[in-house]
Design an enzyme around this catalytic site. Structure first.
Site, PDB file in Angstrom:
ATOM      1  N   MET A  30      38.736  41.835  34.267  1.00 49.92           N
ATOM      2  CA  MET A  30      40.077  42.389  34.468  1.00 49.92           C
ATOM      3  C   MET A  30      41.025  41.884  33.377  1.00 49.92           C
ATOM      4  O   MET A  30      42.243  42.052  33.477  1.00 49.92           O
ATOM      5  CB  MET A  30      40.614  41.999  35.846  1.00 49.92           C
ATOM      6  CG  MET A  30      39.744  42.560  36.968  1.00 49.92           C
ATOM      7  SD  MET A  30      40.621  42.719  38.528  1.00 49.92           S
ATOM      8  CE  MET A  30      41.115  41.033  38.807  1.00 49.92           C
ATOM      9  N   HIS A  37      35.692  33.931  30.371  1.00 51.38           N
ATOM     10  CA  HIS A  37      35.305  35.293  29.973  1.00 51.38           C
ATOM     11  C   HIS A  37      34.530  35.271  28.649  1.00 51.38           C
ATOM     12  O   HIS A  37      33.529  35.958  28.490  1.00 51.38           O
ATOM     13  CB  HIS A  37      36.548  36.159  29.754  1.00 51.38           C
ATOM     14  CG  HIS A  37      37.371  36.408  30.979  1.00 51.38           C
ATOM     15  ND1 HIS A  37      38.641  35.903  31.124  1.00 51.38           N
ATOM     16  CD2 HIS A  37      37.122  37.111  32.103  1.00 51.38           C
ATOM     17  CE1 HIS A  37      39.149  36.304  32.290  1.00 51.38           C
ATOM     18  NE2 HIS A  37      38.245  37.029  32.905  1.00 51.38           N
ATOM     19  N   GLN A  61      40.436  47.018  44.375  1.00 54.02           N
ATOM     20  CA  GLN A  61      40.031  45.722  44.921  1.00 54.02           C
ATOM     21  C   GLN A  61      41.213  44.817  45.270  1.00 54.02           C
ATOM     22  O   GLN A  61      41.023  43.665  45.630  1.00 54.02           O
ATOM     23  CB  GLN A  61      39.054  45.015  43.981  1.00 54.02           C
ATOM     24  CG  GLN A  61      39.650  44.516  42.679  1.00 54.02           C
ATOM     25  CD  GLN A  61      38.560  44.061  41.716  1.00 54.02           C
ATOM     26  OE1 GLN A  61      37.777  44.858  41.212  1.00 54.02           O
ATOM     27  NE2 GLN A  61      38.512  42.772  41.455  1.00 54.02           N
ATOM     28  N   GLU A 148      29.593  32.739  37.975  1.00 50.64           N
ATOM     29  CA  GLU A 148      29.336  32.092  39.271  1.00 50.64           C
ATOM     30  C   GLU A 148      30.628  31.604  39.913  1.00 50.64           C
ATOM     31  O   GLU A 148      30.632  31.219  41.071  1.00 50.64           O
ATOM     32  CB  GLU A 148      28.352  30.929  39.086  1.00 50.64           C
ATOM     33  CG  GLU A 148      26.966  31.409  38.733  1.00 50.64           C
ATOM     34  CD  GLU A 148      25.970  30.286  38.509  1.00 50.64           C
ATOM     35  OE1 GLU A 148      26.370  29.105  38.513  1.00 50.64           O
ATOM     36  OE2 GLU A 148      24.784  30.610  38.322  1.00 50.64           O
ATOM     37  N   ASP A 150      32.951  33.442  40.805  1.00 46.75           N
ATOM     38  CA  ASP A 150      33.099  34.395  41.905  1.00 46.75           C
ATOM     39  C   ASP A 150      31.731  34.544  42.568  1.00 46.75           C
ATOM     40  O   ASP A 150      31.063  35.575  42.427  1.00 46.75           O
ATOM     41  CB  ASP A 150      33.615  35.730  41.362  1.00 46.75           C
ATOM     42  CG  ASP A 150      34.976  35.570  40.711  1.00 46.75           C
ATOM     43  OD1 ASP A 150      35.986  35.648  41.403  1.00 46.75           O
ATOM     44  OD2 ASP A 150      35.024  35.315  39.480  1.00 46.75           O
ATOM     45  N   ARG A 187      44.435  33.636  36.915  1.00 41.52           N
ATOM     46  CA  ARG A 187      45.524  33.370  37.862  1.00 41.52           C
ATOM     47  C   ARG A 187      46.096  31.953  37.710  1.00 41.52           C
ATOM     48  O   ARG A 187      47.146  31.671  38.283  1.00 41.52           O
ATOM     49  CB  ARG A 187      45.059  33.607  39.295  1.00 41.52           C
ATOM     50  CG  ARG A 187      44.832  35.094  39.594  1.00 41.52           C
ATOM     51  CD  ARG A 187      44.552  35.344  41.063  1.00 41.52           C
ATOM     52  NE  ARG A 187      44.643  36.760  41.395  1.00 41.52           N
ATOM     53  CZ  ARG A 187      43.595  37.564  41.577  1.00 41.52           C
ATOM     54  NH1 ARG A 187      42.376  37.089  41.464  1.00 41.52           N
ATOM     55  NH2 ARG A 187      43.759  38.858  41.880  1.00 41.52           N
TER      56      ARG A 187
END
Ligand code: AMP
Length: 282
Positions: A30, A37, A61, A148, A150, A187
């Protein structure tokens, strides 16, 4: 690196690689790239001839009260970072490109998607499974890489791929952390300086849980309580769940074994939601 905003152009790119006999790896994201990332992208480069990164803040989502509108979006910055990491194609569709006004289909992984984050974010994994299904159809990767960090998402995707017979391999990549141990996340940027400092308690609580499990504590509930108490010492930090599960089934563990994983979700001042996880016996 090429950038494609429309599905047809992305498909054409993939088709031309296919004609040349080139394999492709996909890294769905995202955006607002960080080292987590980028390490997925570099891993992907070792797994296939070409790497596609999708950058799509998927509305399906996000819950109605969640951060869809404020999610950090920095396309030019991300594009430069992806190019530097050796990505071949960046797929950046709009929401309108992915979801026509008539869109009516939902992919539901009914068991694995229900507990943990699925319980506090109803419909979240339906959105994830649906968009990932679409990305797999559009990009037709030979392999796809997921973090991992998530863990539940990774489990949901593995189930989806097995159940729907996608002809591709899923590779999980270890959690990339800041120097003090906080799991990297787009975040984290929402945290104030004080909250950021205190947020190290998540990974410290995981280390404490590993230590307890490996040395003295055999009762699952006692470990979960110790983790919760440790985190909630920090003003404004409230544990949404701190649960020992079986790493494969994600079912709450009745007793500890080598597959036990502690999964954590924490609310910071009701504004920022952080997740982390670790195996208790590594
Ligand atoms: P996101 O952009 O947050 O949807 O994440 C895109 C992919 O990067 C997902 O597969 C995540 O699990 C993975 N990811 C995010 N943060 C990390 C991290 N700190 N370490 C490893 N993978 C990560």
């Amino acid at each position: 690196m090429n950038r494609y905003a429309d599905i047809a152009a992305m498909r054409q790119c993939r088709a031309s690689w296919q004609r040349q006999g080139l394999s492709a790896a996909l890294v769905p994201t995202m955006g607002f790239f960080h080292e987590g990332h980028l390490s997925l992208m570099r891993r992907a480069k070792t797994l296939a001839d070409r790497v596609v990164v999708s950058l799509f803040v998927n509305p399906m989502q996000f819950g109605p009260a969640e951060d869809l509108a404020s999610y950090p979006r920095y396309l030019e910055r991300d594009s430069a970072l992806a190019a530097e990491a050796g990505v071949d194609a960046l797929f950046t569709p709009t929401a309108a490109e992915m979801y026509s006004p008539n869109f009516q289909t939902k992919v539901v992984v009914s068991g694995l998607g229900q507990g943990l984050c699925g319980a506090s974010r109803p419909g979240h994994f339906d959105g994830v499974a649906t968009v990932v299904t679409k990305l797999f159809h559009i990009v037709a990767p030979d392999v796809a890489v997921f973090g991992e960090k998530d863990w539940q998402q990774l489990a949901v995707i593995r189930r989806l791929v097995a159940d729907l017979n996608f002809n591709l391999r899923i590779v999980g990549h270890p959690i990339v952390r800041e120097a003090d141990g906080l799991a990297m996340s787009s975040r984290n940027t929402y945290l104030t300086k004080e909250e950021r400092q205190a947020a190290v308690c998540l990974c410290r609580s995981l280390i404490m849980a590993q230590d307890l499990a490996q040395h003295k504590e055999t009762v699952v509930a006692a470990i979960e309580k110790a983790v919760r108490d440790f985190i909630e010492q920090n003003p404004g930090f409230s544990v949404e769940y701190a649960t020992v599960v079986d790493g494969a089934s994600l079912m709450p563990a009745a007793k500890l074994d080598e597959n036990s994983l502690l999964a954590l979700a924490v609310q910071v001042n009701g504004r920022v939601r952080l997740i982390d996880n670790a195996r208790l016996f590594c």
